[in-house]
Design an enzyme around this catalytic site. Structure first.
Site, short mmCIF file in Angstrom:
data_model
loop_
_atom_site.label_atom_id
_atom_site.label_comp_id
_atom_site.label_asym_id
_atom_site.label_seq_id
_atom_site.Cartn_x
_atom_site.Cartn_y
_atom_site.Cartn_z
N ASP A 1 0.68 -1.76 0.22
CA ASP A 1 0.16 -0.12 0.00
C ASP A 1 0.72 1.30 0.16
OD1 ASP A 1 -3.42 0.96 0.94
OD2 ASP A 1 -1.68 2.97 1.46
N ASN B 1 -2.67 13.21 -3.64
CA ASN B 1 -3.76 13.39 -4.55
C ASN B 1 -4.52 14.81 -3.79
OD1 ASN B 1 -4.78 11.47 -6.47
ND2 ASN B 1 -5.82 10.21 -4.82
N HIS C 1 -5.72 14.75 -8.91
CA HIS C 1 -6.19 12.97 -8.77
C HIS C 1 -5.43 12.41 -10.50
CE1 HIS C 1 -8.85 13.83 -6.29
NE2 HIS C 1 -9.26 12.05 -6.34
N ASP D 1 -2.77 9.64 -10.57
CA ASP D 1 -3.04 9.10 -11.58
C ASP D 1 -1.12 8.57 -12.08
OD1 ASP D 1 -5.65 8.31 -10.97
OD2 ASP D 1 -5.80 9.15 -12.96
N GLU E 1 -5.27 2.12 -3.97
CA GLU E 1 -3.36 2.27 -4.10
C GLU E 1 -2.90 1.31 -3.34
OE1 GLU E 1 -5.26 4.05 -1.74
OE2 GLU E 1 -4.11 5.32 -0.28
#
Lengths: 316, 124
Positions: free
Chosen positions: A177, A185, A190, A194, A220
């Site tokens: 993670d 973010n 975002h 990404d 994630e």
């Protein structure tokens, strides 16, 4: 386009060869059915074939029957070319797997027109196969990262565990993670988030062997399945994965960003037969402990030992 | 080219049809003629032998091969005669075969003569 001519008569072969070369085909000419089957069976072999009916060793319909049994190969459009022109012959030829039928002496215009029809069928088939493969990829892979999606990676893990139990081997499972990803973010948007996910996916793939599996487990979160990996190597491999991310900033449109990952690690040999759901729960608990221990570290599912730890990077 | 066509008997050799099929490729035509001149005597000798011993399977396959070669040359009349022998072989009608072969040989002899004339004209 490649085309195969199979005819035991040298004059017919020569005539066809010249006619088709004029039409721009790359011609392969053979004198019997056995050689025809050989040529049509090689990878990248011709996908258009003009076969004489009566040939030594293996006749035209025999070649058709053999080719139609090769289901895994791309489709081959077969035209039977022969002086056998009765209705029962036509039916027998088509039933054997031929797509079209021309009687000798052929008209060059008709012959080339029918071959163009064959080419159109093949192009249509190629487009269908391509569309099917695209759909298959979309159904099995994550849109953003192109890693396996959650359903597929869990399925692959399940299959791998079954195989491991049967062979008394060991599968290593890692659940990773990204640390403080929400902050990325929130701080950069975002689109940058990404970008980070795509780059992390690329690095994860780079850090495993070609026969290991990597999937996007959640937002994630990533699930990594290492096949035939000994439990004694699990920690070293997990730290390679962790370092592969932590050691180099991720280049984004907002500049280079430090990113780290926490990993829970599970080695199947230490647990005997456990269902995949239990394994994921145990690995997730190990990941949770890695987070609780300051992140950017690896934690083994059982016994719950902190294996390696690096000071967490500054929060965003 | 018209003069060349006019000098041949269409029943034996349909030269206009043949040249259309060959896209007027005279080099290819010469090549086909040479192949035919080489292979025909061999197949004819075999066919005679098979007729003598009444081997109907080989009569059928040999006359089929001759028919294929002749159709490449648009020798329509010879194709019909070869087909007749092939059918007789397939049906096992051996009694009329020697006569059918004689007629066939006569027709192909005319064809060979015409092919010779053509080859001379185009300088084969």
């Amino acid at each position: 386009m490649k085309i195969l001519i199979a005819d035991d008569d040298e004059m017919s072969r020569r005539l066809l060869e010249r006619t088709l070369e004029r039409e721009g085909y790359e011609v392969i000419a053979v004198e019997n059915g056995r050689l025809a089957l050989l040529q049509l069976s090689v990878p990248e072999g011709p996908r258009l074939a003009l076969l004489d009916w009566m040939m030594p060793e293996l006749d035209g319909p025999g070649v058709c029957l053999a080719i139609r049994k090769q289901h895994e190969r791309p489709y081959i459009h077969i035209v039977l070319l022969t002086s056998k022109g009765s209705k029962p012959d036509v039916v027998a030829g088509l039933e054997a797997g031929a797509d079209d039928y021309l009687t000798k002496p052929w008209d060059p215009g008709e012959l080339t027109a029918r071959l163009r029809v064959g080419q159109r069928f093949l192009q249509l088939e190629d487009r269908l196969v391509e569309a099917r493969e695209t759909m298959r990829f979309k159904a099995t892979h994550d849109n953003l990262t192109s890693l396996f999606n959650r359903g597929v990676i869990i399925d692959l893990l399940d299959r791998e565990l079954t195989r491991t139990r049967r062979e008394n081997g060991c599968t290593v499972v890692m659940l990773g993670d990204l640390d403080h990803f929400k902050s990325i973010n929130d701080s950069y948007g975002h689109v940058v988030g990404d970008e980070v996910l795509r780059e992390i996916a690329r690095r994860l793939l780079q850090s495993v062997r070609s026969y290991d599996f990597v999937g996007r487990y959640g937002g994630e979160e990533f699930l990594i399945v290492l096949n035939n990996c000994d439990s004694t190597q699990a920690i070293a491999r997990a730290n390679e994965v962790r370092n592969g991310i932590a050691n180099h900033h991720v280049q984004t449109m907002s500049g280079p960003l430090p990113v780290t990952i926490s990993l829970g690690v599970f080695a199947s040999r230490d647990w005997n037969a456990k269902p995949v759901e239990d394994i994921l729960i145990q690995t997730d608990l190990a990941l949770y402990r890695a987070k609780a221990n300051g992140r950017n570290c690896v934690m083994l599912a059982n016994p719950p030992v902190l294996i390696d730890h690096v000071e967490p990077v500054a929060q965003f | 080219m018209t003069q060349l066509y006019d000098s041949f008997t269409p029943a034996t050799l349909n030269l206009p049809e043949l040249l259309i099929r060959l896209d007027n490729d005279r080099e290819l035509l010469s090549e086909l003629i040479i192949l035919f001149q080489k292979k025909y005597p061999v197949l004819l000798r075999q066919l005679r032998e098979y007729i003598n011993v009444k081997d109907v399977i080989k009569i059928e396959s040999t006359s089929h091969a001759l028919k294929g070669m002749l159709s490449c040359l648009s020798a329509n009349q010879s194709v019909v005669l070869a087909n007749r022998i092939e059918e007789m072989g397939r049906d096992g009608k051996t009694c009329g075969l020697p006569d059918a072969l004689t007629v066939f040989e006569g027709e192909v002899a005319k064809l060979l003569a015409e092919l010779d004339r053509f080859a001379t004209k185009v300088g084969t």
